[in-house]
Design a protein around this motif. Structure first.
Motif, mmCIF file in Angstrom:
data_model
loop_
_atom_site.group_PDB
_atom_site.id
_atom_site.type_symbol
_atom_site.label_atom_id
_atom_site.label_comp_id
_atom_site.label_asym_id
_atom_site.label_seq_id
_atom_site.Cartn_x
_atom_site.Cartn_y
_atom_site.Cartn_z
ATOM 1 N N MET A 1 -31.773 -10.499 -27.454
ATOM 2 C CA MET A 1 -31.667 -10.832 -26.039
ATOM 3 C C MET A 1 -31.598 -9.550 -25.220
ATOM 4 N N TYR A 2 -32.304 -9.551 -24.118
ATOM 5 C CA TYR A 2 -32.361 -8.382 -23.240
ATOM 6 C C TYR A 2 -31.197 -8.391 -22.256
ATOM 7 N N ASP A 18 -36.624 -9.798 -16.520
ATOM 8 C CA ASP A 18 -36.719 -10.671 -17.694
ATOM 9 C C ASP A 18 -38.182 -10.953 -18.041
ATOM 10 N N TRP A 19 -39.005 -11.190 -17.017
ATOM 11 C CA TRP A 19 -40.428 -11.462 -17.240
ATOM 12 C C TRP A 19 -41.105 -10.240 -17.864
ATOM 13 N N TYR A 21 -39.734 -7.885 -19.646
ATOM 14 C CA TYR A 21 -39.247 -7.780 -21.025
ATOM 15 C C TYR A 21 -40.011 -8.740 -21.928
ATOM 16 N N GLU A 22 -40.124 -9.990 -21.510
ATOM 17 C CA GLU A 22 -40.818 -11.001 -22.319
ATOM 18 C C GLU A 22 -42.273 -10.616 -22.563
ATOM 19 N N GLN A 23 -42.955 -10.131 -21.520
ATOM 20 C CA GLN A 23 -44.348 -9.705 -21.687
ATOM 21 C C GLN A 23 -44.436 -8.527 -22.649
ATOM 22 N N THR A 25 -42.603 -7.837 -25.159
ATOM 23 C CA THR A 25 -42.373 -8.194 -26.566
ATOM 24 C C THR A 25 -43.685 -8.481 -27.299
ATOM 25 N N LYS A 26 -44.758 -8.698 -26.559
ATOM 26 C CA LYS A 26 -46.067 -8.990 -27.148
ATOM 27 C C LYS A 26 -46.934 -7.736 -27.253
ATOM 28 N N GLY A 47 -38.407 -4.314 -24.655
ATOM 29 C CA GLY A 47 -39.240 -5.367 -25.233
ATOM 30 C C GLY A 47 -40.344 -4.859 -26.134
ATOM 31 N N CYS A 48 -40.928 -3.740 -25.809
ATOM 32 C CA CYS A 48 -42.094 -3.218 -26.526
ATOM 33 C C CYS A 48 -41.707 -2.699 -27.911
#
Length: 142
Positions: A1-2, A18-19, A21-23, A25-26, A47-48
């Motif tokens: 969790m971020y 949050d957005w 971070y989520e992007q 992660t891919k 995330g990266c």
């Protein structure tokens, strides 16, 4: 969790961070244009799973009313250096880990520097948090 690092100054809302971070992660390779003090950059880095190249000359137009009101820290004789050093302190752990690479240049100059670095591996994400005008972004694409 971020967990959002709110000690880093910036204009992004939690939902935007949050957005990002989520992007991220891919992604394995991200380029961020404009990072001010590193708030959005930290979300991307958390995330990266690979590398984030981040670009900012820390030179804003002090003739622009928005820049004058939001970036008064740049106005002093060593303002640019103070802001830059704060950003480097905020992102120090990522830089030392070899996960983050700072390019201190204007976007068009940074694009030229990154071309040979990324010639065999295109970035998975390019986040433009700087001048978004059509004129400026079309220069980056050429």
């Amino acid at each position: 969790m971020y967990v959002i690092d709110r000690k880093i100054e910036g204009m992004m809302a939690d939902v935007e961070l949050d957005w990002l971070y989520e992007q991220a992660t891919k992604c394995k390779v991200i380029v961020e244009i404009g990072n001010w003090k590193g708030l959005s950059t930290s979300a991307l880095l958390e995330g990266c799973s690979g590398t984030v190249f981040f670009v900012d000359p820390h030179e804003h137009s002090l003739s622009d009313p928005l820049d004058v009101s939001y970036f008064p820290q740049l106005a002093g004789p060593d303002g640019r250096l103070r802001v830059r050093n704060e950003m480097l302190t905020n992102l120090d752990k990522y830089i030392k880990a070899g996960k983050a690479f700072f390019i201190e240049a204007r976007s068009i100059e940074a694009a030229a520097l990154l071309r040979p670095v990324l010639q065999h591996r295109s970035p998975d994400m390019v986040f433009i948090d700087a001048d978004r005008s059509e004129e400026h972004t079309s220069e980056l694409q050429s």
